[in-house]
Enzyme design. Structure first.
Site, PDB file in Angstrom:
ATOM      1  N   ASN A 108       0.407  -1.239   0.187  1.00  0.00           N
ATOM      2  CA  ASN A 108       0.209   0.363  -0.081  1.00  0.00           C
ATOM      3  C   ASN A 108       0.781   1.701  -0.570  1.00  0.00           C
ATOM      4  O   ASN A 108       1.450   1.086   0.924  1.00  0.00           O
ATOM      5  CB  ASN A 108      -1.001  -0.156   1.739  1.00  0.00           C
ATOM      6  CG  ASN A 108      -2.191   1.000   1.432  1.00  0.00           C
ATOM      7  OD1 ASN A 108      -2.548   1.299   0.372  1.00  0.00           O
ATOM      8  ND2 ASN A 108      -1.784   1.724   2.209  1.00  0.00           N
ATOM      9  N   HIS A 110       0.703   5.456   1.281  1.00  0.00           N
ATOM     10  CA  HIS A 110       0.239   6.124   1.565  1.00  0.00           C
ATOM     11  C   HIS A 110       0.615   7.958   2.484  1.00  0.00           C
ATOM     12  O   HIS A 110       1.815   7.885   2.116  1.00  0.00           O
ATOM     13  CB  HIS A 110      -0.541   6.215   3.004  1.00  0.00           C
ATOM     14  CG  HIS A 110      -1.154   6.287   4.192  1.00  0.00           C
ATOM     15  ND1 HIS A 110      -2.548   6.634   4.051  1.00  0.00           N
ATOM     16  CD2 HIS A 110      -1.053   7.683   4.933  1.00  0.00           C
ATOM     17  CE1 HIS A 110      -2.437   7.551   5.325  1.00  0.00           C
ATOM     18  NE2 HIS A 110      -1.980   8.143   5.669  1.00  0.00           N
TER      19      HIS A 110
HETATM   20  C1  GRF Z   1      -2.527   8.919  -2.737  1.00  0.00           C
HETATM   21  O1  GRF Z   1      -2.514   9.720  -2.532  1.00  0.00           O
HETATM   22  C2  GRF Z   1      -2.047   6.693  -2.287  1.00  0.00           C
HETATM   23  O2  GRF Z   1      -1.326   7.856  -1.248  1.00  0.00           O
HETATM   24  C3  GRF Z   1      -3.121   6.955  -0.971  1.00  0.00           C
HETATM   25  O3  GRF Z   1      -3.987   7.178  -2.414  1.00  0.00           O
HETATM   26  C4  GRF Z   1      -3.798   8.309  -3.228  1.00  0.00           C
HETATM   27  C5  GRF Z   1      -4.043   8.099  -4.450  1.00  0.00           C
HETATM   28  O4  GRF Z   1      -5.598   7.966  -4.941  1.00  0.00           O
HETATM   29  N1  GRF Z   1      -3.162   5.917  -1.229  1.00  0.00           N
HETATM   30  P1  GRF Z   1      -6.105   8.046  -6.145  1.00  0.00           P
HETATM   31  O5  GRF Z   1      -5.689   6.728  -6.979  1.00  0.00           O
HETATM   32  O6  GRF Z   1      -5.900   8.819  -7.023  1.00  0.00           O
HETATM   33  O7  GRF Z   1      -7.543   7.811  -6.071  1.00  0.00           O
END
Ligand code: GRF
Length: 222
Positions: A108, A110
């Site tokens: 994952n 974050h």
């Molecule tokens: C990113 O900031 C990532 O770190 C988190 O979700 C965001 C991306 O979301 N897990 P998306 O790909 O734009 O939906």
């Protein structure tokens, strides 16, 4: 690894993380193939991005499943069918229960420095707003192995950015996102090269090998 690493990407929303992986695969910086994109919501724009790129998509709508266990079973059955070497959560907003055969094979990303500003409810702009409200001077992103809790498994790598005096959540999010674009492909590459060694919660990054490993993945128990 004698083939491009096969990824299953799980997402719930915009798919900007997916887009970054697609772009890097296309321009040759990441030797990978996205075998399937699985979305937890029908309106996830990530589905459109995947279809545009010719990547197979499956909707596993969270609301159609009661327990986490049945939702997870469906997702990992699809990952198995896609012969995924690694499952990448990419803006995936649901908890899953990771089956034994995928332990140490789910990552994952974050957008904060875990263990700060993470866990349930910390997603998207909420993360960056919380960083600013707290008055932290640095933020960043974390790539980690996923376990059965939100934003909790062993940390693979982190990248730090400064919080600037005039930041709002959008400028901070943009700065963090630029680092995310480096961090996730880097972690995937290390995994594909078999260079991540797990000891308890610690993930050691091994030096590059002379001989390519026959089997990719993590070294040691998860
Ligand atoms: C990113 O900031 C990532 O770190 C988190 O979700 C965001 C991306 O979301 N897990 P998306 O790909 O734009 O939906």
């Amino acid at each position: 690894m004698d083939h491009p690493i096969r990824l299953a990407v799980l997402l719930s929303a915009h798919g900007s993380t997916l887009q970054n992986l697609l772009d890097r695969i296309n321009d040759g910086r990441l030797w990978a193939q996205i075998a399937v994109v699985i979305a937890s919501r029908a309106d996830a724009y990530g589905l459109v991005r995947a279809e545009r790129a010719g990547v197979p998509t499956v909707l596993v709508a969270r609301k159609e499943f009661g327990a986490v266990a049945t939702f997870s079973d469906r997702i990992f059955t699809l990952c198995r069918e896609a012969k995924a070497d690694l499952v990448c959560m990419a803006g995936f907003l649901q908890l899953v229960r990771i089956p034994d055969d995928f332990r140490g094979r789910v990552m994952n990303i974050h957008p904060s420095l875990i263990p700060a500003f993470c866990g349930q409810g910390y997603y998207g702009h909420h993360v960056h707003e919380a960083v600013l409200a707290y008055g932290a001077k640095v933020s960043g992103c974390t790539v980690h192995f996923a376990d059965n809790q939100y934003d909790h498994g062993p940390i693979i790598l982190q990248k730090v950015v400064p919080v600037q005096e005039d930041d709002d959540f959008e400028t901070l999010a943009e700065r963090v996102y630029r680092q995310e674009c480096q961090a996730y492909p880097e972690a995937i590459k290390l995994f594909a090269e078999g260079r991540l060694e797990l000891e308890g919660r610690r993930v050691r990054v091994l030096p590059p090998r002379q001989e390519p490993r026959a089997n990719p993945g993590v070294v040691g128990p998860v």
